[in-house]
Write an enzyme that holds these catalytic residues in place. Structure first.
Site, PDB file in Angstrom:
ATOM      1  CB  CYS A 126      39.384  44.441  41.251  1.00  0.00           C
ATOM      2  SG  CYS A 126      40.271  42.850  41.249  1.00  0.00           S
ATOM      3  CB  CYS A 128      39.258  40.897  45.269  1.00  0.00           C
ATOM      4  SG  CYS A 128      39.941  42.550  45.074  1.00  0.00           S
ATOM      5  CE  LYS A 205      47.064  44.250  42.520  1.00  0.00           C
ATOM      6  NZ  LYS A 205      45.601  44.327  42.629  1.00  0.00           N
ATOM      7  NE  ARG A 215      45.646  41.342  49.558  1.00  0.00           N
ATOM      8  CZ  ARG A 215      46.538  40.447  49.164  1.00  0.00           C
ATOM      9  NH1 ARG A 215      46.842  39.427  49.951  1.00  0.00           N
ATOM     10  NH2 ARG A 215      47.110  40.556  47.977  1.00  0.00           N
ATOM     11  CE  LYS A 258      48.195  47.741  44.109  1.00  0.00           C
ATOM     12  NZ  LYS A 258      46.844  47.311  43.987  1.00  0.00           N
ATOM     13  CB  SER A 284      47.828  49.660  52.076  1.00  0.00           C
ATOM     14  OG  SER A 284      48.127  48.330  51.692  1.00  0.00           O
TER      15      SER A 284
HETATM   16  C1  PBG Z   1      42.552  44.585  44.534  1.00  0.00           C
HETATM   17  C2  PBG Z   1      43.548  45.631  44.874  1.00  0.00           C
HETATM   18  C3  PBG Z   1      44.546  45.540  45.835  1.00  0.00           C
HETATM   19  C4  PBG Z   1      45.162  46.769  45.863  1.00  0.00           C
HETATM   20  C5  PBG Z   1      44.554  47.578  44.915  1.00  0.00           C
HETATM   21  N1  PBG Z   1      43.558  46.843  44.289  1.00  0.00           N
HETATM   22  C6  PBG Z   1      44.880  44.473  46.771  1.00  0.00           C
HETATM   23  C7  PBG Z   1      45.273  43.166  46.271  1.00  0.00           C
HETATM   24  O1  PBG Z   1      45.563  42.960  45.099  1.00  0.00           O
HETATM   25  O2  PBG Z   1      45.262  42.273  47.120  1.00  0.00           O
HETATM   26  C8  PBG Z   1      46.278  47.126  46.797  1.00  0.00           C
HETATM   27  C9  PBG Z   1      46.378  48.546  47.164  1.00  0.00           C
HETATM   28  C10 PBG Z   1      47.143  48.819  48.390  1.00  0.00           C
HETATM   29  O3  PBG Z   1      47.733  47.942  49.037  1.00  0.00           O
HETATM   30  O4  PBG Z   1      47.178  50.011  48.736  1.00  0.00           O
HETATM   31  N2  PBG Z   1      42.609  44.103  43.242  1.00  0.00           N
HETATM   32 ZN    ZN Z   2      41.175  42.298  43.157  1.00  0.00          ZN
END
Ligand code: PBG
Ligand code: ZN
Length: 335
Positions: A126, A128, A205, A215, A258, A284
């Site tokens: 990813c 981010c 997702k 985050r 997810k 998380s």
């Molecule tokens: C980023 C990503 C996220 C998670 C996995 N990859 C966070 C989001 O999309 O904001 C979340 C994993 C978690 O909360 O354990 N692409």
């Molecule tokens: Zn991301």
């Protein structure tokens, strides 16, 4: 000697099969075992660094050398795979750190494959964590509003995936939710000679409040707006099936749902309908809720953790991604 009284309900005695641990194990319909577990890990530059994540007790940002230690502990406990996230030294508007040959994930993967060649290394793909704005794609300004540009982001995602494979990643897991990214990544992997590197797509997702603690851990919260223009609406089970079908058509070898616990219906349908190896990501927030309640003495952490994981197996998950993987593996082995 007392003569047993003849049963008034001869056909209705389910307790016959619940009399002993051995009998219960013999008739158990769903099994949970360490070899189904994947442990997510957060890697950041440095040495001997173990930085606790405040909102996730027991989870740390780790330097690569510490990642090797943590992965060794997990592997020894019976966990066969890790999922690597990176926190780069610097962020920018092109996510350069995501596809840098010596980026944090690339370095970590090289070290892990050298030290623990039999451990399966999955990399999260990813942008981010590497973007100054914290979004999963390139941001384009349109007048006063900002948009996440789909197609330009694909090039960066594909480059990132290829660089992970180059570093030795066993499985590539894109989590960005841009349209067409599985195809773009498959093409880049094939072009790079990585025809045998499988893709585990975060196919369904959902935009979720359960990602809050992550985050903090990944330092990837968006600086403005939210992720609802690319992550899915939690109200849409049929759309989830279309997303999964699309990713499979584009070349996904495995698919993921997810978050996990609040989306068991989705998980069930995805497994029933497509039958591919299916992963559930206990995210998380799911982990932190259990930790918080357990810390207060309100629930039994072991019982609840294993019960939640079993629910994912019952709903159809083959692969369980969880921050509690090491504890779960030990508990399952009777520790
Ligand atoms: C980023 C990503 C996220 C998670 C996995 N990859 C966070 C989001 O999309 O904001 C979340 C994993 C978690 O909360 O354990 N692409
Ligand atoms: Zn991301």
């Amino acid at each position: 000697m007392m003569t047993p009284v003849a049963s008034q309900f001869p056909v209705c005695r389910p307790r016959r099969l619940r009399q002993s641990p051995a009998l219960r194990a013999l008739v158990r319909e769903t099994r949970l075992s360490p070899e189904q577990l994947v442990l997510p890990l957060f890697s950041r530059p440095g040495k001997k660094l173990r930085h606790p994540v405040a909102s996730m007790p027991g989870v740390f940002q780790l330097s690569p050398d510490e990642i090797v230690k943590e992965a060794t502990t997990a592997f020894t406990a019976g966990v066969p795979a890790v999922l690597i996230f990176g926190i780069p030294e610097t962020k920018d508007a092109r996510a350069s750190g995501a596809y840098a040959a010596k980026g944090i994930v690339q370095q970590t993967v090289r070290l892990l494959k050298k030290e623990l060649p039999d451990l399966l290394v999955i990399t999260d793909v990813c942008l981010c964590e590497y973007m100054s704005h914290g979004h999963c794609g390139i941001v384009e300004q349109h007048g006063h509003s900002a948009r996440i540009a789909n197609d330009p982001s694909l090039k960066l995602l594909a480059r990132t995936a290829a660089s992970h494979a180059e570093a030795g990643a066993d499985i590539i897991a894109p989590s960005d939710m841009m349209d067409g990214r599985v195809r773009a990544i498959r093409s880049a992997l094939d072009a790079g000679g990585f025809l045998e590197t499988p893709i585990l797509s975060y196919a369904a997702k959902f935009a979720s409040g359960y990602y809050g603690p992550f985050r903090d851990a990944a330092e990837s919260a968006p600086k403005f707006g939210d992720r609802r223009s690319y992550q899915m609406d939690a109200a849409n089970p049929r759309e989830a099936l279309r997303e999964v079908a699309q990713d499979i058509a584009e070349g996904a070898d495995m698919v993921m749902v997810k978050p996990a616990l609040a989306y068991l219906d989705i998980l069930w349908q995805v497994k029933q309908q497509f039958g591919l190896p299916t992963a559930a990501y206990a995210v998380s927030g799911e982990y932190s809720m259990v930790k918080a309640a357990a810390a207060n003495g309100w629930i039994d952490e072991k019982a609840v953790t294993l019960e939640n994981l079993l629910a994912l197996r019952r709903a159809g998950a083959d692969i369980l991604i969880t921050y509690a993987a090491v504890d779960a593996a030990r508990w399952l082995k009777g520790g």
